[in-house]
Design a protein around this motif. Structure first.
Motif, mmCIF file in Angstrom:
data_model
loop_
_atom_site.group_PDB
_atom_site.id
_atom_site.type_symbol
_atom_site.label_atom_id
_atom_site.label_comp_id
_atom_site.label_asym_id
_atom_site.label_seq_id
_atom_site.Cartn_x
_atom_site.Cartn_y
_atom_site.Cartn_z
ATOM 1 N N ASP A 192 0.827 -1.208 0.000
ATOM 2 C CA ASP A 192 0.000 0.000 0.000
ATOM 3 C C ASP A 192 0.862 1.258 0.000
ATOM 4 O OD1 ASP A 192 -2.329 -1.475 -0.002
ATOM 5 O OD2 ASP A 192 -2.474 -1.523 2.193
ATOM 6 N N LEU A 193 1.968 1.225 0.726
ATOM 7 C CA LEU A 193 2.881 2.368 0.707
ATOM 8 C C LEU A 193 3.468 2.577 -0.684
ATOM 9 C CD1 LEU A 193 4.856 1.962 4.063
ATOM 10 C CD2 LEU A 193 3.079 3.631 3.520
ATOM 11 N N TYR A 194 3.760 1.482 -1.361
ATOM 12 C CA TYR A 194 4.278 1.583 -2.733
ATOM 13 C C TYR A 194 3.255 2.264 -3.638
ATOM 14 C CZ TYR A 194 6.652 0.124 -7.027
ATOM 15 O OH TYR A 194 7.298 0.114 -8.237
ATOM 16 N N ASP A 195 1.990 1.893 -3.476
ATOM 17 C CA ASP A 195 0.937 2.526 -4.283
ATOM 18 C C ASP A 195 0.811 4.009 -3.944
ATOM 19 O OD1 ASP A 195 0.421 0.089 -5.449
ATOM 20 O OD2 ASP A 195 -1.223 -0.414 -4.087
ATOM 21 N N ARG A 196 0.949 4.356 -2.666
ATOM 22 C CA ARG A 196 0.875 5.764 -2.280
ATOM 23 C C ARG A 196 2.022 6.557 -2.903
ATOM 24 N NH1 ARG A 196 -1.926 7.283 2.436
ATOM 25 N NH2 ARG A 196 -3.843 6.049 2.595
ATOM 26 N N CYS A 197 3.201 5.963 -2.902
ATOM 27 C CA CYS A 197 4.348 6.652 -3.502
ATOM 28 C C CYS A 197 4.161 6.826 -5.006
ATOM 29 C CB CYS A 197 5.638 5.882 -3.209
ATOM 30 S SG CYS A 197 6.153 5.910 -1.475
ATOM 31 N N LEU A 198 3.598 5.817 -5.663
ATOM 32 C CA LEU A 198 3.309 5.949 -7.090
ATOM 33 C C LEU A 198 2.294 7.058 -7.344
ATOM 34 C CD1 LEU A 198 3.070 2.250 -8.338
ATOM 35 C CD2 LEU A 198 4.877 3.894 -8.807
ATOM 36 N N HIS A 199 1.247 7.103 -6.513
ATOM 37 C CA HIS A 199 0.225 8.132 -6.692
ATOM 38 C C HIS A 199 0.804 9.527 -6.470
ATOM 39 C CE1 HIS A 199 -3.693 10.049 -6.637
ATOM 40 N NE2 HIS A 199 -3.367 10.622 -5.490
ATOM 41 N N ALA A 200 1.687 9.658 -5.467
ATOM 42 C CA ALA A 200 2.282 10.966 -5.199
ATOM 43 C C ALA A 200 3.142 11.453 -6.360
ATOM 44 C CB ALA A 200 3.122 10.897 -3.924
ATOM 45 N N LYS A 201 3.689 10.529 -7.135
ATOM 46 C CA LYS A 201 4.563 10.912 -8.246
ATOM 47 C C LYS A 201 3.789 11.136 -9.538
ATOM 48 C CE LYS A 201 8.843 11.721 -9.390
ATOM 49 N NZ LYS A 201 9.555 12.872 -8.810
ATOM 50 N N THR A 202 2.568 10.664 -9.611
ATOM 51 C CA THR A 202 1.808 10.796 -10.852
ATOM 52 C C THR A 202 0.897 12.014 -10.869
ATOM 53 O OG1 THR A 202 0.128 9.310 -9.920
ATOM 54 C CG2 THR A 202 1.798 8.340 -11.352
ATOM 55 N N VAL A 203 0.887 12.812 -9.795
ATOM 56 C CA VAL A 203 0.100 14.048 -9.809
ATOM 57 C C VAL A 203 0.883 15.103 -10.579
ATOM 58 C CG1 VAL A 203 -1.044 13.511 -7.646
ATOM 59 C CG2 VAL A 203 1.088 14.798 -7.615
ATOM 60 N N PRO A 204 0.205 16.096 -11.164
ATOM 61 C CA PRO A 204 0.910 17.149 -11.920
ATOM 62 C C PRO A 204 1.939 17.831 -11.021
ATOM 63 C CG PRO A 204 -1.441 17.270 -12.287
ATOM 64 C CD PRO A 204 -1.237 16.265 -11.199
ATOM 65 N N PRO A 205 3.072 18.275 -11.582
ATOM 66 C CA PRO A 205 3.410 18.283 -13.018
ATOM 67 C C PRO A 205 4.198 17.065 -13.473
ATOM 68 C CG PRO A 205 5.020 19.559 -11.810
ATOM 69 C CD PRO A 205 4.053 19.027 -10.793
ATOM 70 N N ASP A 206 4.197 15.970 -12.705
ATOM 71 C CA ASP A 206 5.004 14.799 -13.041
ATOM 72 C C ASP A 206 4.260 13.763 -13.864
ATOM 73 O OD1 ASP A 206 7.201 15.785 -11.660
ATOM 74 O OD2 ASP A 206 6.444 15.030 -9.760
ATOM 75 N N THR A 207 3.080 14.095 -14.377
ATOM 76 C CA THR A 207 2.314 13.122 -15.144
ATOM 77 C C THR A 207 2.968 12.792 -16.482
ATOM 78 O OG1 THR A 207 0.993 14.972 -15.964
ATOM 79 C CG2 THR A 207 0.109 13.719 -14.114
ATOM 80 N N LYS A 208 3.946 13.575 -16.880
ATOM 81 C CA LYS A 208 4.627 13.290 -18.141
ATOM 82 C C LYS A 208 5.569 12.097 -18.029
ATOM 83 C CE LYS A 208 8.294 16.673 -17.181
ATOM 84 N NZ LYS A 208 7.722 17.136 -15.895
ATOM 85 N N LEU A 209 5.841 11.666 -16.805
ATOM 86 C CA LEU A 209 6.736 10.529 -16.632
ATOM 87 C C LEU A 209 6.067 9.257 -17.124
ATOM 88 C CD1 LEU A 209 8.141 11.300 -13.063
ATOM 89 C CD2 LEU A 209 9.238 11.726 -15.252
ATOM 90 N N THR A 210 6.785 8.479 -17.896
ATOM 91 C CA THR A 210 6.233 7.231 -18.421
ATOM 92 C C THR A 210 6.580 6.037 -17.542
ATOM 93 O OG1 THR A 210 8.205 6.937 -19.797
ATOM 94 C CG2 THR A 210 6.309 8.079 -20.786
ATOM 95 N N ILE A 213 7.945 5.139 -13.518
ATOM 96 C CA ILE A 213 8.262 5.650 -12.188
ATOM 97 C C ILE A 213 9.017 4.568 -11.425
ATOM 98 C CG2 ILE A 213 7.320 6.538 -10.026
ATOM 99 C CD1 ILE A 213 4.892 7.470 -11.608
ATOM 100 N N GLU A 214 10.161 4.933 -10.926
ATOM 101 C CA GLU A 214 10.985 3.988 -10.160
ATOM 102 C C GLU A 214 11.064 4.474 -8.716
ATOM 103 O OE1 GLU A 214 15.479 2.016 -10.141
ATOM 104 O OE2 GLU A 214 14.924 3.571 -11.603
ATOM 105 N N ILE A 215 10.739 3.590 -7.794
ATOM 106 C CA ILE A 215 10.811 3.900 -6.367
ATOM 107 C C ILE A 215 12.016 3.158 -5.797
ATOM 108 C CG2 ILE A 215 9.632 3.764 -4.150
ATOM 109 C CD1 ILE A 215 7.000 3.820 -5.660
ATOM 110 N N LEU A 216 13.011 3.917 -5.354
ATOM 111 C CA LEU A 216 14.242 3.317 -4.849
ATOM 112 C C LEU A 216 14.094 2.814 -3.422
ATOM 113 C CD1 LEU A 216 16.813 5.911 -6.248
ATOM 114 C CD2 LEU A 216 16.007 3.786 -7.299
ATOM 115 N N ASP A 217 13.376 3.566 -2.587
ATOM 116 C CA ASP A 217 13.269 3.168 -1.181
ATOM 117 C C ASP A 217 12.060 3.859 -0.563
ATOM 118 O OD1 ASP A 217 13.887 1.974 1.231
ATOM 119 O OD2 ASP A 217 15.157 3.638 1.886
#
Length: 254
Positions: free
Chosen positions: A166-184, A186-190
């Motif tokens: 669930d934390l991984y999903d939260r981190c993904l969601h935090a990175k996909t909000v604007p202005p980072d939606t252009k990222l194709t 997403i890599e979570i290191l830690d």
């Protein structure tokens, strides 16, 4: 026990309190604020008891979830239990699309409503008592820490109890909000989690994000406001002096 079981328990416990409450109110004749304080305390206790299904949430949470359908088309995968705020989350085979179910949600809302009623009614009781400080100062000193506790219980504590996925999903969601939606990709290191100060830090190749930053700032603001109001109240009390000294001074002036 299906979801209706926890709701039935909550309803029965609420009704069970009518008889002792009626006897107490008729004999004692308390004020309206005191009555609402007692009602709020009872609703808080009943809501919590119903949310944990009288202990079954901790001993047999699967029975609290019951079945999603009569034919058991979507079997239960796993269950998570949170003691406070009380919550039982049932994950089914279709939860990836529709999310988990929360059979104890109604009881939890009863608990929060009762707690809110208790806080307001008890605050009115305390503020109406004679005091050398203004009611506004005492109100701010009391309600600010209560707001901080509510923010912690509703926003910080549930996030700290999340599973790794669930934390991984939260981190993904935090990175996909604007202005980072252009990222194709997403890599979570830690993912680092600390209790105090509360933080869930997501580390990406281009930086970090604390998912609890806003809630932690809100808690700090509430603490600062509470300290400010408490300082004002103490200053007013000190400036007013002791009641006996004031009465002697007033008699001397007369």
């Amino acid at each position: 026990m299906p979801a209706l079981g926890t709701q039935f328990i909550t309803g029965c416990l609420l009704l069970a309190g009518l008889v002792p409450y009626t006897l107490w109110a008729s004999r004692r004749g308390p004020s309206r604020e005191v009555r609402w304080t007692v009602i709020g305390l009872w609703a808080t206790a009943v809501g919590y008891a119903g949310a944990v299904a009288c202990g079954l949430a901790f001993t047999d949470p699967v029975s609290v979830c019951g079945r999603r359908t009569l034919d058991d088309d979507f079997p239960l995968v796993h269950v998570t239990v949170d003691s406070f705020p009380p919550d039982v989350a049932c994950y089914w085979t279709d939860s990836t699309s529709y999310g988990p179910t929360h059979p104890t949600a109604l009881s939890a809302w009863v608990m929060w409503a009762g707690l809110a009623v208790t806080v307001v009614a008890l605050s009115v009781v305390l503020l109406r008592r004679q005091s050398r400080a203004s009611p506004a100062a005492w109100a701010g000193a009391m309600w600010s820490p209560m707001a901080a506790v509510a923010i912690w219980a509703a926003g910080i504590d549930p996030a700290l109890d999340l599973s790794r996925s669930d934390l991984y999903d939260r981190c993904l969601h935090a990175k996909t909000v604007p202005p980072d939606t252009k990222l194709t990709r997403i890599e979570i290191l830690d993912i680092d989690r600390t209790v105090f100060p509360p933080s869930i830090t997501c580390t990406y190749p281009d930086g970090t994000t604390n998912l609890l930053a806003d809630q932690w700032i809100a808690v700090l603001i509430c603490g600062a406001v509470s300290a400010a109001f408490a300082g004002v109240a103490l200053h007013q009390v000190r400036r007013a002096g002791a009641p006996a000294r004031r009465s002697r001074a007033s008699r001397a002036d007369a």
